[in-house]
Design a protein around this motif. Structure first.
Motif, short mmCIF file in Angstrom:
data_model
loop_
_atom_site.label_atom_id
_atom_site.label_comp_id
_atom_site.label_asym_id
_atom_site.label_seq_id
_atom_site.Cartn_x
_atom_site.Cartn_y
_atom_site.Cartn_z
N VAL A 127 45.04 7.76 -5.93
CA VAL A 127 45.11 9.14 -6.41
C VAL A 127 45.80 9.98 -5.35
N HIS A 128 46.80 10.75 -5.78
CA HIS A 128 47.52 11.67 -4.90
C HIS A 128 47.36 13.08 -5.45
N GLN A 129 47.32 14.05 -4.56
CA GLN A 129 47.28 15.46 -4.96
C GLN A 129 48.65 16.06 -4.67
N GLN A 130 49.13 16.88 -5.58
CA GLN A 130 50.42 17.53 -5.39
C GLN A 130 50.22 18.80 -4.58
N GLU A 131 50.83 18.84 -3.40
CA GLU A 131 50.72 20.00 -2.52
C GLU A 131 52.10 20.42 -2.06
N GLY A 132 52.53 21.59 -2.46
CA GLY A 132 53.81 22.12 -2.01
C GLY A 132 54.99 21.22 -2.31
N GLY A 133 55.02 20.61 -3.48
CA GLY A 133 56.14 19.77 -3.87
C GLY A 133 56.11 18.36 -3.32
N ARG A 134 55.06 17.97 -2.62
CA ARG A 134 54.95 16.60 -2.13
C ARG A 134 53.60 16.02 -2.53
N LEU A 135 53.52 14.70 -2.50
CA LEU A 135 52.28 14.00 -2.86
C LEU A 135 51.51 13.64 -1.61
N VAL A 136 50.22 13.97 -1.60
CA VAL A 136 49.33 13.64 -0.49
C VAL A 136 48.24 12.73 -1.05
N GLN A 137 48.09 11.55 -0.47
CA GLN A 137 47.08 10.62 -0.96
C GLN A 137 45.69 11.18 -0.67
N VAL A 138 44.86 11.29 -1.71
CA VAL A 138 43.52 11.86 -1.56
C VAL A 138 42.42 10.85 -1.92
N SER A 139 42.79 9.59 -1.95
CA SER A 139 41.78 8.55 -2.20
C SER A 139 42.12 7.34 -1.36
N CYS A 140 41.14 6.46 -1.22
CA CYS A 140 41.45 5.16 -0.65
C CYS A 140 42.14 4.38 -1.77
#
Length: 175
Positions: A127-140
């Motif tokens: 699972v990735h969260q969209q932050e400021g136009g980029r994807l940040v992984q928010v899960s293992c």
């Protein structure tokens, strides 16, 4: 006709918190969910797939039908460009978009639910969260590597545990 003091008193009463809790609207976040389907024979599915994930603070996102995938990877002789694709192809990596409650911590529980009779075998889910136009992984990375049973939430809950990470069938009171 109501007088000004009466209106003021009604406004004050309505604005009081109920049982000491002031209601606030919860902020929604955008998520990208990447799912790999293994290359095992008959691992693909055309069944209806749902996902639910959450953090240890009780924030929960439920997507009742993963649809409109973006195909990130397809093996040679796999899905042809321009052809209709519903996701979950054998050896493929798909990305689905969703929105829901913002996580205060990393997502530590994730369950999949498949409705239908295909024998789908996911490899992993991130699972990735969209932050400021980029994807940040928010899960293992949640590794499945086994066929998902029909009509039950099946997955992992790593929240508050130090034990082994074996997939399990879950029984949730609400859906």
């Amino acid at each position: 006709m109501l007088r000004f003091p009466t209106i003021l008193a009604i406004t004050f009463f309505i604005s009081l918190p109920i049982n000491g809790v002031k209601f606030q609207t919860q902020k929604n976040c955008s998520y990208s969910i990447k799912i790999e389907t293994t290359c095992a024979p008959s691992a693909e599915t055309k069944d209806h797939v749902s996902i639910r994930f959450g953090d240890s603070q009780g924030n929960l996102v439920i997507v009742k039908h993963l649809k409109s995938p973006k195909l990130l990877y397809a093996p040679k002789n796999g899905v042809q460009k321009g052809s209709a694709y519903g996701g979950f192809g054998r050896c493929a990596i798909d990305m689905f978009e969703a929105s829901g409650a913002c996580m205060s911590e990393r997502a530590c529980s994730l369950y999949l639910k498949k409705v239908g009779s295909d024998e789908w075998r996911p490899g992993w889910v991130k699972v990735h969260q969209q932050e400021g136009g980029r994807l940040v992984q928010v899960s293992c990375v949640f590794y499945f590597r086994t066929f998902v049973p029909e009509n039950v939430w099946y997955g992992f809950n790593y929240c508050h545990t130090k034990g082994s990470f074996v997939p399990k069938v879950a029984n949730f009171d609400r859906e």
